[in-house]
Scaffold this active site. Structure first.
Site, PDB file in Angstrom:
ATOM      1  N   GLY A 105      48.377 -30.119  -7.070  1.00  0.00           N
ATOM      2  CA  GLY A 105      47.336 -30.264  -6.065  1.00  0.00           C
ATOM      3  C   GLY A 105      47.336 -29.192  -5.005  1.00  0.00           C
ATOM      4  O   GLY A 105      46.529 -29.245  -4.065  1.00  0.00           O
ATOM      5  N   THR A 109      45.720 -23.741 -10.049  1.00  0.00           N
ATOM      6  CA  THR A 109      44.730 -23.448 -11.091  1.00  0.00           C
ATOM      7  C   THR A 109      43.548 -22.676 -10.514  1.00  0.00           C
ATOM      8  O   THR A 109      43.070 -21.711 -11.129  1.00  0.00           O
ATOM      9  CB  THR A 109      44.250 -24.763 -11.735  1.00  0.00           C
ATOM     10  OG1 THR A 109      45.371 -25.445 -12.300  1.00  0.00           O
ATOM     11  CG2 THR A 109      43.226 -24.481 -12.825  1.00  0.00           C
ATOM     12  N   ASN A 156      46.013 -34.886  -7.698  1.00  0.00           N
ATOM     13  CA  ASN A 156      45.070 -33.808  -7.987  1.00  0.00           C
ATOM     14  C   ASN A 156      44.081 -34.305  -9.026  1.00  0.00           C
ATOM     15  O   ASN A 156      44.468 -34.908 -10.032  1.00  0.00           O
ATOM     16  CB  ASN A 156      45.847 -32.587  -8.525  1.00  0.00           C
ATOM     17  CG  ASN A 156      44.965 -31.369  -8.688  1.00  0.00           C
ATOM     18  OD1 ASN A 156      43.774 -31.411  -8.376  1.00  0.00           O
ATOM     19  ND2 ASN A 156      45.530 -30.294  -9.178  1.00  0.00           N
ATOM     20  N   SER A 159      44.654 -31.752 -12.388  1.00  0.00           N
ATOM     21  CA  SER A 159      46.047 -31.320 -12.440  1.00  0.00           C
ATOM     22  C   SER A 159      46.371 -30.751 -13.815  1.00  0.00           C
ATOM     23  O   SER A 159      46.045 -31.346 -14.847  1.00  0.00           O
ATOM     24  CB  SER A 159      46.965 -32.504 -12.132  1.00  0.00           C
ATOM     25  OG  SER A 159      48.314 -32.138 -12.268  1.00  0.00           O
ATOM     26  N   SER A 160      47.011 -29.595 -13.829  1.00  0.00           N
ATOM     27  CA  SER A 160      47.455 -28.999 -15.096  1.00  0.00           C
ATOM     28  C   SER A 160      48.683 -29.756 -15.585  1.00  0.00           C
ATOM     29  O   SER A 160      49.703 -29.805 -14.895  1.00  0.00           O
ATOM     30  CB  SER A 160      47.789 -27.510 -14.898  1.00  0.00           C
ATOM     31  OG  SER A 160      46.661 -26.779 -14.518  1.00  0.00           O
ATOM     32  N   GLY A 393      54.032 -27.462 -10.627  1.00  0.00           N
ATOM     33  CA  GLY A 393      54.903 -27.382  -9.468  1.00  0.00           C
ATOM     34  C   GLY A 393      55.935 -28.500  -9.465  1.00  0.00           C
ATOM     35  O   GLY A 393      55.993 -29.348 -10.365  1.00  0.00           O
TER      36      GLY A 393
END
Length: 980
Positions: A105, A109, A156, A159-160, A393
């Site tokens: 978040g 990205t 997020n 979110s990835s 992260g």
């Protein structure tokens, strides 16, 4: 740095802080965030705070501002870092990388997207088709990977859930010619289950809400995600259908641009649908013994759907779900039925594996399209690379499992690399410049990395040993082994080692003191997730699929069940190996860092939670970074750039120095300011120890800038004025030359046209005067007048002297009568005495001659000036025929019908105010009354050729006699008198 940001916006570089404390750091960060400045430097490291809103910081105009600029020439920005990496790669032909890190978040990205957009915008100015194709694939690949690898989490909305490292290959001109994407640790467990408030991967919802109704029917799907177990958790979240539909269309279009065929896209949709149907399959144990054992599927129609969508036989799909095949030592194949729990485990393992293979296939497909084509190093030169790392992260959840353990281990490795490279770069630069290096105390997380990856005793090694040991090895036994090995490790603890810590549970939790903070992990599922085991039956089933796309995802399915192979590497070992390779790859490149910070947990714009941000600043090691940067010298600049910025503050360097070198000029400048004790001189750079030195120089520069600006304005305005003057002079010169040319051309044309003007008889009568230039219009008017007089002179010279009197009379009459009558007799000879002429008066010329003789004898006049028949019209418009005789002494009114009897005689010299008494002048006829009638309609004129140039004077009765009621008198000033 350009003065776009004033002191009210805080320090653009944390290195310039007066004191390096957490309070000062947070105060500057908060001030810049409140002013909309989300980017701040720490030397060459960029700190980015997620604003959670659109800001006008991006686009073509912003790209143009940063393109080709040095890092400190513009305010901090992502474009500045991307430009620095691109320029370093292009200048020194050295591979570079941009490492983007931060918690979920924090905007990693989005940061990678902006970096890719900048690189795409500044490359390929010649618009080569192949380069444009690569750029399109690079940009569109982000959209596709987000659909299959991103999901909504509590932290997020996008979110990835995987790590991504992208290498972009550039040719010697700096244009992208290819690329390669590496993916790390896809969170495939999310396919099965999500936390409260989170969703599955975007791709599932985009298919359900974005596909057309016909396609959904073919996939046997319903539009409501709550129907399916794998998407039920996120079905009720507030996400508009129209957004999912537009995203689905965008992903489909991106896949088309990249090079996915329509058949491949349709196959991807079928695989996603098969996963959803697979998640709805439930198992029930039956009391009676059936052919498949005591286990059955509650809804076998779902098996039909899965078999149809995967293009596999229904019977094989059902068999793989209810049983598994085992090869005995004697190569005998045994089929063993599942329990309900084992069947559910096999179903879930298959769903996770299918989605993971689908994601990997998408990545490989993109890599195949981006692969550089027809590149020969001997012909094209060595390609250089810019790497962009966008990886998950640091994560801390209420329940942290194997995935969070691997993610946090990855962040530990990257943090270790970050510190090592920062110190390494500092030390190398000091050695290169001949500056003594001072040791800096910082937190070294090597002991934490060693705790995880140490051979034989590290957590991953212990976990692998537990997975490979035969027998009932449980997660609890694995935890006990960890407690035994790491009982005295300062960064490891558990409830067994610390019984008083009630935040952990016995036999389940252990805690690691990461650089970012303490994280408690639950060992439940560690062994299963590390094994990542999938029965070989599913692999063979999917390899034998009639769908070529699905078949290509399972090359290991062709292996025979009786074939003996090595034990596959565990998920933890594979991830550790990939992290080691990634770190080695990054260490071989020149790194640039973007450290992303999440301002608050609520994802609210304009809000900065100091406590939350303080924790991120601490675990990202930003304060240590500032201290390392300032330990030796807070700032360093090449001598030429330093002089370019501060030379105006010293009389010896402004405007240009005459010293031996730039280094000597910088020394003179600093000595004048008394700052030579706070700097060190390298071979090519000046090293400034204290930020106050820079502040002092900036203040001196700020005081002088207005004066210099005025000087430059004056010089520039003078330059503009001189340039305008020169331009005007040039314009006037051109105008003067052009006018001369026009004059010469006009005179030449006149000369050409009037060469034959001297030839009689017309003397240039039919010649046409050319249109003159404006400047020659008065001159041509004079020339035309002169030409007319000359031509008249030429014509008059040939007239006999006897005709001159009549010519003069006609000229005078023309001036008086031309505008009043069209025909006034100018084209015939004037006989004067018309009554005596037998031609004009054939019947009464003899009578008039007798009367004329009588009058001559009586009055003694010398010459007859004029005689003619006239018609008298009185004021009542009654006419009478009369004759008019004008001699040199009298004016006679005669009556033709009575032998020209004299009705009245008026002496011309009688009375008037002058010598001849009162004079009455003959006037032209009044246009309002019409032409005066005459016997022949001819003009009556009297010429005064040879007489004194004085007007004829007539008594008033004579005027009344001739004109009836004349208009106001108009003097006749010519030599002749004309009467109509």
């Amino acid at each position: 740095m350009e003065d776009d940001e004033g002191p009210e916006c805080g320090k653009p570089d944390f290195v310039l802080l007066d004191q390096v404390t957490m309070e000062d750091f947070m105060e500057n960060l908060k001030l810049r965030f409140e002013k909309g400045r989300i980017y701040t430097y720490i030397g060459e490291v960029l700190v980015s705070v997620n604003p959670y809103q659109e800001l006008p910081l991006y686009g073509p105009e912003a790209i143009a501002r940063y393109q080709g600029r040095e890092l400190y020439e513009r305010p901090p920005h992502l474009y500045a870092v991307a430009n620095a990496a691109y320029r370093a790669m292009k200048r020194r032909s050295r591979d570079t990388c941009i490492v983007i890190s931060g918690e979920s978040g924090a905007g990693k990205t989005e940061a990678s997207k902006h970096i890719m957009q900048y690189i795409a915008a500044v490359t390929n100015p010649s618009q080569r088709a192949e380069v444009e194709r690569v750029k399109d694939v690079l940009l569109k690949s982000t959209c596709v990977l987000e659909a299959f690898g991103n999901a909504r989490t509590n932290r997020n909305h996008n979110s990835s859930r995987f790590g991504k490292y992208m290498d972009i290959n550039f040719d010697f001109k700096g244009d992208p010619v290819g690329g390669h994407i590496h993916s790390y640790l896809l969170e495939k467990s999310r396919v099965l289950k999500q936390h409260v408030g989170e969703r599955n991967f975007h791709a599932f919802y985009q298919v359900l809400r974005g596909c057309e109704d016909e396609e959904l029917q073919e996939l046997h799907l319903q539009r409501n995600p709550a129907v399916y177990n794998f998407t039920r958790q996120g079905a009720g979240l507030n996400v508009l259908d129209i957004d999912e539909k537009s995203h689905h269309q965008a992903v489909t279009e991106a896949m088309r641009v990249i090079g996915f065929s329509p058949e491949e896209v349709a196959s991807v949709h079928r695989i996603l649908a098969a996963i959803l149907h697979l998640g709805n399959i439930e198992f029930v144990e039956l009391e009676s013994n059936l052919e498949q054992g005591r286990l059955a599927v509650t809804e076998e129609v779902l098996v039909d759907h899965v078999a149809e969508l995967t293009a596999t036989p229904r019977e094989l799909v059902l068999r793989c779900l209810l049983a598994r095949t085992v090869a005995s030592g004697g190569r005998e194949v045994i089929e063993k039925g599942h329990t309900a729990a084992e069947a559910s485990y096999a179903r879930d393992a298959c769903a996770k594996a299918v989605y993971q293979r689908l994601f990997e296939w998408v990545v490989d497909r993109i890599n195949h399209v981006m692969e550089p084509r027809d590149r020969d190093p001997r012909r094209d030169g060595k390609d250089t690379v810019i790497g962009v790392l966008d990886i998950y992260g640091f994560e801390v959840f209420p329940v942290n499992s194997f995935e969070q353990f691997c993610i946090n281990y990855c962040n530990e490795k990257l943090q270790q690399l970050f510190i090592q490279l920062i110190l390494k770069q500092e030390q190398e630069e000091y050695e290169r410049e001949g500056i003594a290096w001072q040791t800096v105390e910082y937190f070294n997380n090597a002991t934490i990395v060693d705790l995880v990856e140490r051979p034989h005793r590290g957590i991953l090694s212990v976990l692998d040993e537990a997975c490979s040991t035969a027998g009932p090895i449980t997660d609890r036994i694995f935890l006990q082994t960890l407690d035994t090995h790491h009982r005295h490790h300062p960064h490891y603890t558990s409830r067994q080692l610390c019984p008083t810590d009630k935040t952990m549970e016995f036999g389940r939790d252990f805690r690691i003191k990461h650089y970012a903070g303490d994280v408690t992990y639950s060992v439940e599922g560690f062994i299963d997730k590390n094994r990542d085991f999938l029965f070989q039956d599913f692999k063979r089933l999917l390899y034998n699929s009639k769908d070529p796309t699905l078949r290509a995802m399972w090359p290991d399915g062709q292996q025979d069940i009786t074939e003996v192979t090595k034990r596959p590497l565990t998920a933890g070992t594979l991830f550790k190996n990939s992290m080691v390779a990634l770190v080695e790859n990054l260490a071989s490149k020149e790194p640039f860092y973007v450290r992303c910070i999440k301002p608050n947990e609520d994802k609210v714009a304009g809000k900065l939670d100091e406590g939350h941000c303080r924790h991120q600043v601490a675990y990202l090691g930003l304060l240590e970074n500032v201290r390392v940067r300032r330990a030796g010298f807070a700032s360093r600049q090449p001598y030429a750039r330093f002089l370019l910025r501060y030379k105006m503050t010293c009389e010896y360097t402004w405007p240009n120095h005459l010293l031996g070198s730039d280094k000597a000029a910088v020394g003179a400048l600093l000595e004048q300011h008394g700052l030579q004790g706070d700097v060190a001189f390298g071979h090519s750079k000046l090293f400034i120890r204290s930020p106050r030195t820079l502040v002092t120089l900036e203040q001196s520069r700020a005081c002088l800038i207005p004066i210099i600006v005025l000087l430059l304005q004056k010089a520039w305005r003078g330059t503009l004025a001189r340039r305008r003057c020169r331009r005007l002079r040039a314009i006037y010169t051109i105008m003067r030359c052009f006018r001369r040319h026009k004059v010469r051309a006009h005179l030449t044309e006149l000369q050409r046209r009037f060469q034959a003007a001297r030839q009689p008889p017309h003397y240039g009568r039919d010649l046409v005067w050319p249109p003159p230039p404006t400047v020659l219009q008065p001159f041509q008017d004079i020339c035309q007048a002169l030409f007319s007089r000359w031509r008249a002179r030429q014509l008059v010279k040939n007239i006999p002297p006897s005709d001159m009197a009549q010519i003069k009379a006609k000229v005078a009459a023309m001036a008086a009568l031309q505008e009043l009558r069209q025909d006034w007799g100018c084209r015939r000879a004037w006989a004067r005495d018309y009554l005596s002429s037998a031609t004009d008066n054939p019947t009464a010329s003899g009578l008039f001659a007798q009367r004329l003789k009588t009058l001559r004898e009586k009055d003694g006049f010398g010459a007859v000036l004029f005689s003619s028949h006239v018609r008298k019209v009185n004021r009542f418009n009654k006419s009478r025929d009369r004759a008019l005789l004008l001699t040199d002494r009298h004016l006679y009114k005669l009556e033709p019908g009575r032998q020209y009897r004299v009705m009245r005689a008026v002496p011309l010299d009688a009375g008037g105010t002058g010598p001849g008494g009162p004079s009455v002048r003959l006037h032209p006829p009044d246009p309002a009354r019409g032409p005066a009638p005459g016997i022949r309609g001819a003009q009556i004129g009297a010429a005064r050729a040879g007489f004194p140039l004085q007007p004829w004077r007539l008594h008033p009765p004579v005027a009344e006699l001739l004109r009836g009621s004349p208009p106001a008198p108009t003097p006749v000033t010519d030599r002749s008198l004309a009467v109509q």
